[in-house]
Design a protein around this motif. Sequence first.
Motif, PDB file in Angstrom:
ATOM      1  N   LEU A   1       0.638  -1.052   0.032  1.00  0.00           N
ATOM      2  CA  LEU A   1       0.023  -0.125   0.160  1.00  0.00           C
ATOM      3  C   LEU A   1       0.779   1.290  -0.030  1.00  0.00           C
ATOM      4  CD1 LEU A   1      -2.835   1.458   0.182  1.00  0.00           C
ATOM      5  CD2 LEU A   1      -2.698   1.171   2.693  1.00  0.00           C
ATOM      6  N   ARG A   2       1.891   1.222   0.753  1.00  0.00           N
ATOM      7  CA  ARG A   2       2.922   2.508   0.525  1.00  0.00           C
ATOM      8  C   ARG A   2       3.234   2.724  -0.523  1.00  0.00           C
ATOM      9  NH1 ARG A   2       7.253   0.092   4.738  1.00  0.00           N
ATOM     10  NH2 ARG A   2       6.702  -1.434   3.479  1.00  0.00           N
ATOM     11  N   ALA A   3       3.627   1.807  -1.740  1.00  0.00           N
ATOM     12  CA  ALA A   3       4.017   2.350  -2.837  1.00  0.00           C
ATOM     13  C   ALA A   3       2.905   2.880  -3.777  1.00  0.00           C
ATOM     14  CB  ALA A   3       4.704   1.007  -3.425  1.00  0.00           C
ATOM     15  N   ARG A   4       1.763   2.192  -3.597  1.00  0.00           N
ATOM     16  CA  ARG A   4       0.717   2.733  -4.302  1.00  0.00           C
ATOM     17  C   ARG A   4       0.204   4.134  -3.901  1.00  0.00           C
ATOM     18  NH1 ARG A   4      -1.484  -2.455  -2.650  1.00  0.00           N
ATOM     19  NH2 ARG A   4      -3.201  -1.673  -1.616  1.00  0.00           N
ATOM     20  N   GLN A   5       0.332   4.336  -2.445  1.00  0.00           N
ATOM     21  CA  GLN A   5      -0.258   5.510  -2.149  1.00  0.00           C
ATOM     22  C   GLN A   5       0.872   6.633  -2.284  1.00  0.00           C
ATOM     23  OE1 GLN A   5      -0.013   4.565   2.066  1.00  0.00           O
ATOM     24  NE2 GLN A   5      -2.440   4.769   2.095  1.00  0.00           N
ATOM     25  N   ALA A   6       2.058   6.344  -2.353  1.00  0.00           N
ATOM     26  CA  ALA A   6       3.418   7.350  -2.893  1.00  0.00           C
ATOM     27  C   ALA A   6       2.936   7.687  -4.519  1.00  0.00           C
ATOM     28  CB  ALA A   6       4.748   6.623  -2.807  1.00  0.00           C
ATOM     29  N   LEU A   7       2.869   6.744  -5.072  1.00  0.00           N
ATOM     30  CA  LEU A   7       2.773   6.965  -6.618  1.00  0.00           C
ATOM     31  C   LEU A   7       1.356   7.953  -6.896  1.00  0.00           C
ATOM     32  CD1 LEU A   7       3.595   4.947  -9.636  1.00  0.00           C
ATOM     33  CD2 LEU A   7       1.159   5.844  -9.493  1.00  0.00           C
ATOM     34  N   THR A   8       0.587   7.319  -6.000  1.00  0.00           N
ATOM     35  CA  THR A   8      -0.686   8.259  -6.131  1.00  0.00           C
ATOM     36  C   THR A   8      -0.516   9.877  -5.694  1.00  0.00           C
ATOM     37  OG1 THR A   8      -2.199   6.309  -5.667  1.00  0.00           O
ATOM     38  CG2 THR A   8      -3.094   8.807  -5.099  1.00  0.00           C
ATOM     39  N   LEU A   9       0.193   9.986  -4.627  1.00  0.00           N
ATOM     40  CA  LEU A   9       0.574  11.295  -4.193  1.00  0.00           C
ATOM     41  C   LEU A   9       1.330  12.212  -5.340  1.00  0.00           C
ATOM     42  CD1 LEU A   9       1.126  10.351  -0.312  1.00  0.00           C
ATOM     43  CD2 LEU A   9      -0.880  11.985  -1.335  1.00  0.00           C
ATOM     44  N   ALA A  10       2.282  11.565  -5.708  1.00  0.00           N
ATOM     45  CA  ALA A  10       3.256  11.984  -6.661  1.00  0.00           C
ATOM     46  C   ALA A  10       2.442  12.165  -8.190  1.00  0.00           C
ATOM     47  CB  ALA A  10       4.643  11.170  -6.697  1.00  0.00           C
ATOM     48  N   THR A  11       1.478  11.817  -8.358  1.00  0.00           N
ATOM     49  CA  THR A  11       0.903  11.958  -9.628  1.00  0.00           C
ATOM     50  C   THR A  11       0.534  13.373 -10.052  1.00  0.00           C
ATOM     51  OG1 THR A  11      -0.241   9.818  -9.762  1.00  0.00           O
ATOM     52  CG2 THR A  11      -1.071  11.410 -11.104  1.00  0.00           C
ATOM     53  N   PRO A  12       1.270  14.012 -11.045  1.00  0.00           N
ATOM     54  CA  PRO A  12       0.618  15.400 -11.404  1.00  0.00           C
ATOM     55  C   PRO A  12      -0.619  15.521 -12.184  1.00  0.00           C
ATOM     56  CG  PRO A  12       2.094  14.194 -13.179  1.00  0.00           C
ATOM     57  CD  PRO A  12       2.019  13.327 -12.126  1.00  0.00           C
TER      58      PRO A  12
ATOM     59  N   ALA B   1      -6.205   2.778  -3.112  1.00  0.00           N
ATOM     60  CA  ALA B   1      -5.123   3.250  -4.063  1.00  0.00           C
ATOM     61  C   ALA B   1      -4.578   2.455  -5.014  1.00  0.00           C
ATOM     62  CB  ALA B   1      -4.136   3.815  -3.166  1.00  0.00           C
ATOM     63  N   THR B   2      -5.672   1.867  -5.820  1.00  0.00           N
ATOM     64  CA  THR B   2      -5.326   0.976  -6.732  1.00  0.00           C
ATOM     65  C   THR B   2      -5.585   1.527  -8.376  1.00  0.00           C
ATOM     66  OG1 THR B   2      -7.237  -0.136  -6.671  1.00  0.00           O
ATOM     67  CG2 THR B   2      -5.559  -1.264  -5.996  1.00  0.00           C
ATOM     68  N   TYR B   3      -6.372   2.708  -8.192  1.00  0.00           N
ATOM     69  CA  TYR B   3      -6.551   3.572  -9.368  1.00  0.00           C
ATOM     70  C   TYR B   3      -6.259   4.994  -8.940  1.00  0.00           C
ATOM     71  CZ  TYR B   3      -9.446  -0.352 -10.239  1.00  0.00           C
ATOM     72  OH  TYR B   3      -9.928  -1.789 -10.328  1.00  0.00           O
ATOM     73  N   VAL B   4      -5.769   5.572 -10.016  1.00  0.00           N
ATOM     74  CA  VAL B   4      -5.562   7.044  -9.925  1.00  0.00           C
ATOM     75  C   VAL B   4      -6.346   7.718 -10.867  1.00  0.00           C
ATOM     76  CG1 VAL B   4      -3.631   8.867  -9.894  1.00  0.00           C
ATOM     77  CG2 VAL B   4      -3.038   6.721  -8.967  1.00  0.00           C
ATOM     78  N   PHE B   5      -7.595   8.127 -10.541  1.00  0.00           N
ATOM     79  CA  PHE B   5      -8.334   8.803 -11.495  1.00  0.00           C
ATOM     80  C   PHE B   5      -7.893   9.942 -12.038  1.00  0.00           C
ATOM     81  CE2 PHE B   5     -11.054   5.577  -9.289  1.00  0.00           C
ATOM     82  CZ  PHE B   5     -11.870   5.090 -10.359  1.00  0.00           C
ATOM     83  N   LEU B   6      -8.097  10.188 -13.380  1.00  0.00           N
ATOM     84  CA  LEU B   6      -7.686  11.400 -14.096  1.00  0.00           C
ATOM     85  C   LEU B   6      -8.817  12.342 -14.600  1.00  0.00           C
ATOM     86  CD1 LEU B   6      -4.743   9.683 -16.029  1.00  0.00           C
ATOM     87  CD2 LEU B   6      -4.692  10.982 -13.988  1.00  0.00           C
ATOM     88  N   ASP B   7      -9.681  11.593 -15.725  1.00  0.00           N
ATOM     89  CA  ASP B   7     -10.792  12.526 -16.153  1.00  0.00           C
ATOM     90  C   ASP B   7     -11.683  11.503 -16.474  1.00  0.00           C
ATOM     91  OD1 ASP B   7     -10.344  11.546 -18.779  1.00  0.00           O
ATOM     92  OD2 ASP B   7      -8.545  12.831 -18.737  1.00  0.00           O
TER      93      ASP B   7
END
Length: 264
Positions: A22-33, A214-220
């Motif tokens: 989960l830490r890796a998923r959350q980290a990538l989510t937070l870093a997503t521009p 945090a398995t999906y980082v929704f964009l649009d």
Amino acid sequence: IDTSGEESFVMLNASRPPFDDLRARQALTLATPLQAYRDLIALGVAPDANQMFTLDSPFYAPDVVQAGDDPDAATPLVADYCADVPDQCSGGKIDVELQWFGPAVITTRTAEILDQGWGGHFNVAFDELAQDTHIQEIALGQYDAAIWRQFGAVDPSLDRLFLICRTIDVISLNFARYCTDERDALIAEAQATPDDARRAELWQEITRQTNDAATYVFLDHTAWDNAFRAEVQGVCNRTSPDGLPLRCSITGATWFDSVWFDRS
């Protein structure tokens, strides 16, 4: 333009490192521009997505907001992960592959924008594949992160196969390969209940749990447009037995069995 069907997002494979943590998923989510993507790719046409439901959906969870644009918050998560799983890291960053189908300018540019945001915490290897190979590798779980489009059913129960445990196998329809018994129980109850208000409550809770995973980082929300010459008639002339108008299109697909041409 119809924006009620299908969402674009980054999908993470929770069945293997690094995103089985989960830490890796959350980290990538937070870093997503998020804002850079929405400014440069969505261009103000495709609405921002926080979840699989649009603002006007009865299933929309107003308290769910897509995390992102916060790379500083990702820093301690990446440090903790790399301390525990050093084989998945290089130079203090998590090693990850980003996959998408191509060649397509828009998805390649999307990958470049994502990498600009992730680069401070992730070593990102690009993997552009032909669409058939891409879909096959997603179904087989042979990916880390992927640019993907999914969901958007009028009845969200039709999208349950993307979320439930029993569709995870060697070949999976739950492409993120993440599930919980608790979420499965909520989905089953939502499918069974005849109470519309209760169904909405259940899908809102399912949305919260999916966001927490945090398995999906929704964009649009994908913007679909079907354009026809003035001579094309009857594209949306569909009504129910009691005369109510039916949806013209669903996730970009339009019925053509009532189309006719005006040659006058």
